[in-house]
Design a protein around this motif. Structure first.
Motif, PDB file in Angstrom:
ATOM      1  N   GLN A   1       2.398 -11.763  -3.119  1.00 16.13           N
ATOM      2  CA  GLN A   1       1.552 -12.775  -2.471  1.00 16.13           C
ATOM      3  C   GLN A   1       2.379 -13.657  -1.536  1.00 16.13           C
ATOM      4  OE1 GLN A   1      -1.665 -13.618  -2.527  1.00 16.13           O
ATOM      5  NE2 GLN A   1      -2.555 -12.334  -4.139  1.00 16.13           N
ATOM      6  N   MET A   2       3.629 -13.901  -1.920  1.00 20.50           N
ATOM      7  CA  MET A   2       4.514 -14.776  -1.144  1.00 20.50           C
ATOM      8  C   MET A   2       5.328 -14.004  -0.112  1.00 20.50           C
ATOM      9  SD  MET A   2       5.771 -16.991  -4.431  1.00 20.50           S
ATOM     10  CE  MET A   2       6.985 -17.968  -3.533  1.00 20.50           C
ATOM     11  N   ASP A   3       5.030 -12.686   0.031  1.00 19.80           N
ATOM     12  CA  ASP A   3       5.735 -11.816   0.981  1.00 19.80           C
ATOM     13  C   ASP A   3       7.245 -11.795   0.695  1.00 19.80           C
ATOM     14  OD1 ASP A   3       5.858  -9.987   3.034  1.00 19.80           O
ATOM     15  OD2 ASP A   3       6.154 -11.511   4.588  1.00 19.80           O
ATOM     16  N   ASN A   4       7.569 -11.599  -0.589  1.00 20.36           N
ATOM     17  CA  ASN A   4       8.969 -11.592  -1.010  1.00 20.36           C
ATOM     18  C   ASN A   4       9.230 -10.355  -1.876  1.00 20.36           C
ATOM     19  OD1 ASN A   4      11.595 -12.279  -1.520  1.00 20.36           O
ATOM     20  ND2 ASN A   4      11.138 -14.026  -2.841  1.00 20.36           N
ATOM     21  N   LYS A   5       9.076  -9.177  -1.282  1.00 23.81           N
ATOM     22  CA  LYS A   5       9.217  -7.918  -2.025  1.00 23.81           C
ATOM     23  C   LYS A   5      10.617  -7.722  -2.586  1.00 23.81           C
ATOM     24  CE  LYS A   5       5.916  -5.524   0.982  1.00 23.81           C
ATOM     25  NZ  LYS A   5       5.760  -4.394   1.934  1.00 23.81           N
ATOM     26  N   ALA A   6      11.606  -8.312  -1.939  1.00 21.76           N
ATOM     27  CA  ALA A   6      13.001  -8.099  -2.354  1.00 21.76           C
ATOM     28  C   ALA A   6      13.263  -8.556  -3.778  1.00 21.76           C
ATOM     29  CB  ALA A   6      13.944  -8.825  -1.392  1.00 21.76           C
ATOM     30  N   GLU A   7      12.443  -9.477  -4.289  1.00 23.20           N
ATOM     31  CA  GLU A   7      12.657 -10.006  -5.636  1.00 23.20           C
ATOM     32  C   GLU A   7      11.901  -9.224  -6.714  1.00 23.20           C
ATOM     33  OE1 GLU A   7      14.755 -12.382  -6.478  1.00 23.20           O
ATOM     34  OE2 GLU A   7      15.391 -12.607  -4.398  1.00 23.20           O
ATOM     35  N   CYS A   8      11.140  -8.223  -6.317  1.00 25.04           N
ATOM     36  CA  CYS A   8      10.328  -7.485  -7.285  1.00 25.04           C
ATOM     37  C   CYS A   8      11.188  -6.695  -8.264  1.00 25.04           C
ATOM     38  CB  CYS A   8       9.378  -6.527  -6.564  1.00 25.04           C
ATOM     39  SG  CYS A   8       7.987  -7.363  -5.763  1.00 25.04           S
ATOM     40  N   VAL A   9      10.734  -6.652  -9.504  1.00 22.96           N
ATOM     41  CA  VAL A   9      11.406  -5.890 -10.560  1.00 22.96           C
ATOM     42  C   VAL A   9      10.864  -4.468 -10.621  1.00 22.96           C
ATOM     43  CG1 VAL A   9      11.736  -5.705 -13.065  1.00 22.96           C
ATOM     44  CG2 VAL A   9      11.939  -7.939 -11.927  1.00 22.96           C
ATOM     45  N   PHE A  10       9.559  -4.307 -10.468  1.00 21.47           N
ATOM     46  CA  PHE A  10       8.943  -2.980 -10.490  1.00 21.47           C
ATOM     47  C   PHE A  10       9.056  -2.375  -9.087  1.00 21.47           C
ATOM     48  CE2 PHE A  10       7.161  -5.077 -14.162  1.00 21.47           C
ATOM     49  CZ  PHE A  10       7.101  -4.068 -15.124  1.00 21.47           C
ATOM     50  N   VAL A  11      10.298  -2.012  -8.737  1.00 18.25           N
ATOM     51  CA  VAL A  11      10.606  -1.620  -7.358  1.00 18.25           C
ATOM     52  C   VAL A  11       9.924  -0.320  -6.944  1.00 18.25           C
ATOM     53  CG1 VAL A  11      12.800  -2.845  -7.274  1.00 18.25           C
ATOM     54  CG2 VAL A  11      12.749  -0.522  -8.178  1.00 18.25           C
ATOM     55  N   ASP A  12       9.530   0.508  -7.912  1.00 22.44           N
ATOM     56  CA  ASP A  12       8.876   1.771  -7.588  1.00 22.44           C
ATOM     57  C   ASP A  12       7.353   1.659  -7.630  1.00 22.44           C
ATOM     58  OD1 ASP A  12       8.862   1.319 -10.308  1.00 22.44           O
ATOM     59  OD2 ASP A  12       8.964   3.447 -10.843  1.00 22.44           O
ATOM     60  N   GLN A  13       6.836   0.435  -7.791  1.00 26.29           N
ATOM     61  CA  GLN A  13       5.397   0.223  -7.918  1.00 26.29           C
ATOM     62  C   GLN A  13       4.858  -0.742  -6.850  1.00 26.29           C
ATOM     63  OE1 GLN A  13       3.476   1.791 -10.334  1.00 26.29           O
ATOM     64  NE2 GLN A  13       5.345   2.909 -10.878  1.00 26.29           N
ATOM     65  N   VAL A  14       5.589  -0.878  -5.760  1.00 26.87           N
ATOM     66  CA  VAL A  14       5.215  -1.866  -4.742  1.00 26.87           C
ATOM     67  C   VAL A  14       3.829  -1.589  -4.161  1.00 26.87           C
ATOM     68  CG1 VAL A  14       5.793  -2.779  -2.447  1.00 26.87           C
ATOM     69  CG2 VAL A  14       7.595  -2.469  -4.168  1.00 26.87           C
ATOM     70  N   GLU A  15       3.517  -0.323  -3.949  1.00 32.19           N
ATOM     71  CA  GLU A  15       2.207   0.006  -3.387  1.00 32.19           C
ATOM     72  C   GLU A  15       1.082  -0.443  -4.323  1.00 32.19           C
ATOM     73  OE1 GLU A  15      -0.236   3.978  -1.840  1.00 32.19           O
ATOM     74  OE2 GLU A  15       1.967   4.005  -1.960  1.00 32.19           O
ATOM     75  N   ARG A  16       1.243  -0.195  -5.628  1.00 32.77           N
ATOM     76  CA  ARG A  16       0.249  -0.645  -6.612  1.00 32.77           C
ATOM     77  C   ARG A  16       0.164  -2.161  -6.649  1.00 32.77           C
ATOM     78  NH1 ARG A  16       0.706   0.817 -12.590  1.00 32.77           N
ATOM     79  NH2 ARG A  16      -0.745  -0.938 -12.609  1.00 32.77           N
TER      80      ARG A  16
END
Length: 328
Positions: free
Chosen positions: A266-281
Motif C-alpha cells: 500500500q505504501m509502495d515499498n516492495k523492498a521491505e516485503c518478507v514474502f518476496v515470491d508472493q508480490v503479485e498476490r
C-alpha cells in the motif's frame, strides 16, 4: 579473508582488535561472545594470523607466508583449537592445554589457544583454565568462543577481555542462509523471524517451516477470497501443525508478516516485503483493502499473540482472530 572484510559485519570488534594489534597491546585472554554465525571463529583465526605473520602490512596478515597458510589449514604447531569432547570440554583437555603452555613454542615463543564452545567446559575444566588466565605464560593469547556467556564462570570472565559480536545484518544473514541451501524466499522469511543461525536451521529441519509458511499463505488467501473454507483449513491444517505456544506464536508471526507486507505494498515499498515470491498476490489483495483495514487486522493479530501466552484455548483464539481478519 581480511580485517577489512570482517569489519563489514563486526565493525566494533574488528576496530578494537586491529587498534590493539597496531599498538602491540593485545590482551592475554579474550572472550568472543555472540550468536552462532556471527564470525567469532573467523576473527579468532584472523587474530592468530596477525599475531604470527612476519610479513604483515600494518595489521593485515599477508595470507601467503608459511604461518598464514598453516593457520588457514588448521595445522600450525603453535595454534591450538580445543573443542568439546562429546557434550563438554573436560578437565583432561585443559590439562593437556596446560602442558602445551609450559613448553616453548615449537617455532617461536608465541602461542595462541582457541577454546570453542567455552560455555561447555565442566566446572573442573574451567577452574583448571583459571591457572592460565591468572599466570599467563607470555607471549600467549587465549581466545574463548561462546554463544552463552552467562554459563561461563565469573572468575574466568573477570580475567578476560569480553568482545560482543553483533547479530548479522539482515542481508548478510539471508545470504548465509541461502548458502546453506535454503531458497531465498524461505531465507528472507526465517531471517525476519529469528537472527540466530542455529534456530533458523532448527526451524528448517523436516520442512516444518515450509509447511507453516504454506498453511499461512493458504489461510490468507481464504480469508481474502474463500471465507467458507477458513474454518476447515483451521481444523485440518493449522491446528495439527501449530502445536504448543511456541509453534502457534510462529504461525501468528507469519500471519503478521503477511499483513505487514500488504501495508508495505500500500505504501509502495516492495523492498521491505518478507514474502518476496508472493508480490503479485499481495498486490492483488492490496487492491481490495486499505491501510486502515490492514492496521486493524495487524492489531487483531497482536492481540491474539498476547492472549496466546495467557493460556487461552488455541482453537477459540484462532476462530476469533479469523473472524476479525475477515471482518477487517
Amino acid at each position: 579473508m581480511s580485517w577489512k572484510t570482517l569489519e563489514q559485519s563486526q565493525e566494533k570488534v574488528v576496530k578494537m582488535l586491529t587498534n590493539s594489534i597496531h599498538r602491540d597491546r593485545l590482551a592475554h585472554a579474550y572472550i568472543f561472545e555472540g550468536a552462532r554465525g556471527t564470525g567469532k571463529k573467523e576473527v579468532a583465526f584472523q587474530l592468530a594470523k596477525s599475531y604470527f605473520c612476519k610479513e604483515r602490512t600494518s595489521v593485515e596478515p599477508c595470507q601467503r607466508c608459511s604461518d598464514c597458510k598453516r593457520i588457514t589449514s588448521k595445522n600450525h604447531p603453535d595454534v591450538h583449537l580445543i573443542s568439546p569432547d562429546g557434550q563438554s570440554i573436560k578437565k583432561q583437555q585443559v590439562e593437556h592445554l596446560q602442558k602445551e603452555f609450559s613448553y616453548r613454542g615449537v617455532e617461536s615463543k608465541q602461542k595462541v589457544y582457541i577454546v570453542e564452545h567455552a560455555e561447555k567446559m565442566t566446572a573442573s575444566a574451567a577452574n583448571s583454565l583459571l591457572k592460565f588466565l591468572e599466570e599467563p605464560n607470555s607471549p600467549t593469547i587465549a581466545i574463548l568462543l561462546t554463544e552463552n556467556i552467562h554459563q561461563i564462570l565469573r572468575t574466568v570472565l573477570s580475567r578476560s577481555q569480553v568482545l560482543t559480536f553483533a547479530p548479522l545484518k539482515r542481508e548478510q544473514y539471508v545470504d548465509q542462509l541461502v548458502e546453506s541451501g535454503m531458497t531465498r524466499a524461505m531465507a528472507v522469511c526465517l531471517g525476519t523471524i529469528t537472527t540466530n543461525i542455529s534456530e533458523a536451521e532448527k526451524f528448517s529441519q523436516d520442512d516444518w517451516i515450509v509447511q507453516a509458511r504454506n498453511v499461512v499463505l493458504q489461510l490468507t488467501e481464504e480469508v481474502h477470497s474463500r471465507p467458507q473454507h477458513v474454518l476447515f483449513t483451521l481444523q485440518e491444517k493449522w491446528l495439527p501443525l501449530f502445536q504448543g505456544k511456541d509453534q502457534a506464536d510462529i504461525g501468528l508471526e507469519l500471519l503478521l508478516l503477511w499483513y505487514r507486507d500488504l501495508l508495505y505494498i500500500q505504501m509502495d515499498n516492495k523492498a521491505e516485503c518478507v514474502f518476496v515470491d508472493q508480490v503479485e498476490r499481495l498486490e492483488q489483495q492490496a487492491l481490495y483493502s486499505s491501510q486502515d483495514k490492514i492496521q486493524r487486522q495487524m492489531t487483531a493479530i497482536f492481540e491474539a499473540k498476547r492472549h496466546l501466552h495467557a493460556n487461552v484455548n488455541p482453537q477459540l483464539l484462532m476462530e476469533k482472530l479469523l473472524f476479525k481478519l475477515q471482518e477487517g
